[in-house]
Design a protein around this motif. Structure first.
Motif, short mmCIF file in Angstrom:
data_model
loop_
_atom_site.label_atom_id
_atom_site.label_comp_id
_atom_site.label_asym_id
_atom_site.label_seq_id
_atom_site.Cartn_x
_atom_site.Cartn_y
_atom_site.Cartn_z
N SER A 60 10.19 27.54 -2.32
CA SER A 60 10.89 28.13 -3.46
C SER A 60 10.90 27.27 -4.72
CB SER A 60 12.33 28.45 -3.05
OG SER A 60 12.96 27.28 -2.59
N SER A 61 10.67 25.96 -4.61
CA SER A 61 10.66 25.08 -5.80
C SER A 61 10.13 23.71 -5.41
CB SER A 61 12.07 24.93 -6.38
OG SER A 61 12.87 24.10 -5.55
N GLY A 62 9.89 22.88 -6.41
CA GLY A 62 9.48 21.50 -6.15
C GLY A 62 10.61 20.71 -5.50
N THR A 63 11.84 21.01 -5.91
CA THR A 63 12.99 20.32 -5.32
C THR A 63 13.10 20.66 -3.84
OG1 THR A 63 14.11 20.60 -7.45
CG2 THR A 63 15.47 19.90 -5.60
N SER A 64 12.98 21.95 -3.50
CA SER A 64 13.06 22.31 -2.08
C SER A 64 11.86 21.76 -1.32
CB SER A 64 13.25 23.82 -1.88
OG SER A 64 12.23 24.55 -2.45
N ALA A 65 10.71 21.63 -1.97
CA ALA A 65 9.52 21.05 -1.31
C ALA A 65 9.85 19.65 -0.79
CB ALA A 65 8.34 21.00 -2.27
N ILE A 66 10.51 18.83 -1.62
CA ILE A 66 10.83 17.46 -1.20
C ILE A 66 11.86 17.49 -0.06
CG2 ILE A 66 11.67 15.19 -1.95
CD1 ILE A 66 10.82 16.07 -4.84
N TYR A 67 12.84 18.36 -0.20
CA TYR A 67 13.87 18.50 0.84
C TYR A 67 13.23 18.92 2.18
CZ TYR A 67 18.01 20.46 3.20
OH TYR A 67 19.00 20.77 4.09
N PRO A 132 6.76 7.83 -3.58
CA PRO A 132 6.19 7.45 -4.88
C PRO A 132 6.02 8.70 -5.75
CG PRO A 132 4.82 6.69 -3.02
CD PRO A 132 5.77 7.71 -2.49
N VAL A 133 6.27 8.57 -7.04
CA VAL A 133 6.21 9.71 -7.97
C VAL A 133 5.01 9.53 -8.91
CG1 VAL A 133 7.47 11.01 -9.72
CG2 VAL A 133 8.74 9.85 -7.89
N HIS A 134 4.11 10.50 -8.90
CA HIS A 134 2.96 10.47 -9.83
C HIS A 134 3.43 11.00 -11.19
CE1 HIS A 134 0.44 9.78 -6.32
NE2 HIS A 134 0.73 10.96 -5.80
N GLU A 158 4.34 12.00 -1.28
CA GLU A 158 4.02 12.02 -2.71
C GLU A 158 4.93 13.01 -3.43
OE1 GLU A 158 -0.36 12.43 -3.57
OE2 GLU A 158 -0.40 12.77 -1.40
N ASP A 159 5.59 12.57 -4.51
CA ASP A 159 6.17 13.54 -5.44
C ASP A 159 5.08 13.82 -6.46
OD1 ASP A 159 7.34 14.96 -7.49
OD2 ASP A 159 9.27 13.94 -7.35
N ALA A 160 4.36 14.94 -6.22
CA ALA A 160 3.20 15.30 -7.03
C ALA A 160 3.54 16.44 -8.00
CB ALA A 160 2.04 15.70 -6.12
N ALA A 161 4.84 16.60 -8.27
CA ALA A 161 5.29 17.73 -9.12
C ALA A 161 4.59 17.75 -10.47
CB ALA A 161 6.80 17.67 -9.30
N GLN A 162 4.23 16.57 -10.99
CA GLN A 162 3.63 16.51 -12.33
C GLN A 162 2.14 16.21 -12.27
OE1 GLN A 162 5.90 13.98 -14.98
NE2 GLN A 162 7.85 14.96 -14.45
N ALA A 163 1.56 16.23 -11.07
CA ALA A 163 0.21 15.67 -10.95
C ALA A 163 -0.79 16.57 -10.24
CB ALA A 163 0.28 14.32 -10.25
N PHE A 182 4.72 19.59 -4.49
CA PHE A 182 4.32 20.10 -5.80
C PHE A 182 5.37 21.06 -6.34
CE2 PHE A 182 0.45 18.87 -3.70
CZ PHE A 182 -0.33 18.32 -4.70
N SER A 183 5.49 21.10 -7.65
CA SER A 183 6.36 22.06 -8.33
C SER A 183 5.50 23.00 -9.16
CB SER A 183 7.32 21.33 -9.27
OG SER A 183 7.91 22.25 -10.17
N PHE A 184 5.83 24.29 -9.10
CA PHE A 184 5.19 25.26 -10.00
C PHE A 184 6.19 25.80 -11.00
CE2 PHE A 184 2.92 25.75 -5.79
CZ PHE A 184 1.82 24.98 -6.15
N GLY A 187 6.67 25.23 -16.70
CA GLY A 187 6.10 24.26 -17.64
C GLY A 187 5.21 23.22 -17.00
N LYS A 188 5.11 23.20 -15.67
CA LYS A 188 4.23 22.24 -15.00
C LYS A 188 2.76 22.63 -15.23
CE LYS A 188 7.58 19.70 -13.63
NZ LYS A 188 8.39 19.68 -12.42
N ASN A 189 1.82 21.74 -14.89
CA ASN A 189 0.41 22.02 -15.22
C ASN A 189 -0.10 23.31 -14.59
OD1 ASN A 189 0.84 19.40 -16.15
ND2 ASN A 189 -1.30 18.81 -15.82
C1 LIG Z 1 9.68 19.25 -11.76
C2 LIG Z 1 9.89 18.09 -10.87
C3 LIG Z 1 10.54 18.20 -9.63
C4 LIG Z 1 11.25 19.44 -9.18
O1 LIG Z 1 10.54 20.61 -9.25
P1 LIG Z 1 11.28 22.03 -9.44
O2 LIG Z 1 10.21 23.01 -9.16
O3 LIG Z 1 11.78 22.07 -10.84
O4 LIG Z 1 12.39 22.10 -8.45
C5 LIG Z 1 10.58 17.09 -8.81
N1 LIG Z 1 10.05 15.91 -9.19
C6 LIG Z 1 9.46 15.75 -10.39
C7 LIG Z 1 8.87 14.43 -10.75
C8 LIG Z 1 9.37 16.83 -11.28
O5 LIG Z 1 8.79 16.66 -12.46
#
Ligand SMILES: *Cc1c(COP(=O)(O)O)cnc(C)c1O
Length: 369
Positions: A60-67, A132-134, A158-163, A182-184, A187-189
């Motif tokens: 459902s989100s990048g935040t839930s992906a990490i969780y 680690p956060v990219h 990997e926190d690849a939300a921005q990469a 990953f986050s979609f 505004g992400k890529n």
């Molecule tokens: C955007 C982002 C998230 C969370 O993603 P969401 O889809 O907004 O929940 C996590 N980590 C980083 C580094 C982000 O930029």
């Protein structure tokens, strides 16, 4: 002459792929398969392929992906998870939600990324994962981190939300860690038309655990093997993202071209730019300047119609929400140095040559004054 330059332009992006996206949206409505199904499975397969990962799990989100990734490792109370203070707060929130204690470390001020020299000292017997956060689309220097993690047998997430689409030493981001998130966010890529996220992994057991957890711990319609939750990504977003995926590499190439123009054109101005490591392909989710005169520069750019951002002005260790962790000002000099100086300027793929030149000229004008 005032040209308007936003920080992103999702409408321009939509117009470039309108027919493909509209067709997929209509198809989802026509089939009325809104949860799970072929659209989700199809996008998971395409995305796993794209990242060079064996499995991809849509959520459902990048935040839930990490969780979800942390839950797949059965991380919970009494555990510690190490990440950086210089990140979007979601990285740390996901750790907190499991009940584990986030252990924060500093970043390298030249790159804004995890400083592996800070890592070994933060590892304890309770460390169960390292994230680690990219950040900004720059791949972290992976190998020294992997060596430390391997010594202690700690999985890397990997926190690849921005990469999405970035490459480290011929390896795609999303294929480096035990799992990658990953986050979609729009505004992400690679942005959905709402919230969505993905976890990639090479490990079939992790993938199965994650799929079960994000869907009520289900093994069949009415059989719940474990306590899960509803953190599913929906079919409409999967279909839209699948339609956009073929454009991602060309959009990222535009971001790199725009970044290269800024690097060339801003050489003789007294701003610093974050350095690009050797042997990586970054994807410039943000293009970040460093200036001692950040507020004045930001005001000047805004008054000339140029939008900017600060990612992020208050580091996690200084956030009111995280006072209970007991960190204070001065604990992470690299992070605090950056938080006071960073400024993100527009780098999105649909910037025109005129807009980029206008940003460059306006920055020059500021420093001539
Ligand atoms: C955007 C982002 C998230 C969370 O993603 P969401 O889809 O907004 O929940 C996590 N980590 C980083 C580094 C982000 O930029």
């Amino acid at each position: 002459m005032n040209i308007s330059v936003p920080l992103n332009d999702l409408r321009a992006e939509y117009h470039s792929i309108r027919a493909a996206v509209d067709a997929r949206i209509q198809e989802v409505i026509d089939t009325s398969s809104f949860i799970g199904g072929a659209n989700v499975a199809g996008f998971e397969d395409a995305f796993a392929d794209y990242c060079g990962a064996a499995h991809a799990v849509f959520c459902s989100s990048g935040t839930s992906a990490i969780y979800i990734a942390l839950k797949a490792l059965e991380i919970g109370p009494d555990d510690e998870v190490i990440t950086v203070s210089h990140t979007f707060i979601a990285t740390v929130e996901a750790i907190s939600l499991t009940g584990a204690v986030p252990v924060l470390i500093d970043v390298d001020r030249e790159t804004g990324l995890l400083d592996h020299r800070q890592l070994a000292g933060a590892v304890t017997k309770r460390t169960r994962a390292i994230i680690p956060v990219h950040l900004y689309g720059h791949p972290v220097n992976w190998d020294p981190i992997q060596r430390i993690a391997d010594q202690h047998n700690i999985p890397l997430i990997e926190d690849a939300a921005q990469a999405v689409g970035a490459v480290f030493h011929d390896r795609k981001i999303g294929s480096l860690g035990a799992m990658a998130c990953f986050s979609f966010f729009p505004g992400k890529n690679l942005g959905a038309y709402g919230d969505a996220g993905m976890i990639t992994t090479q490990n079939a057991t992790y993938a199965a655990n994650m799929k079960r957890f994000l869907n009520h711990g289900r093994i069949s319609k009415y059989a719940h093997e474990t306590i899960g939750f509803n953190l599913r990504g929906d079919a409409m977003q999967a279909a839209i993202l699948h339609a956009k995926l073929p454009s991602l590499d060309s959009w990222n190439a535009c971001r790199r071209r725009n970044a290269e123009t800024y690097r060339q054109e801003l050489q003789d101005v007294s701003v610093q730019v974050l350095c690009e490591a050797e042997n990586v392909v970054p994807v410039y989710h943000q293009f970040v300047l460093l200036s001692e005169h950040r507020e004045a520069l930001q005001d000047f750019l805004h008054s000339h119609g140029i939008a900017t951002g600060i990612h992020y002005p208050i580091p996690v260790h200084l956030q009111p929400a995280y006072q209970s962790l007991g960190y204070g000002k001065g604990d992470f000099p690299g992070t605090e140095y950056l938080a006071d100086r960073i400024l993100s300027i527009p780098v999105y793929p649909f910037l025109t040559k005129e807009q980029i030149q206008y940003v460059v000229d306006t920055i020059h004008l500021f420093f001539r004054k």
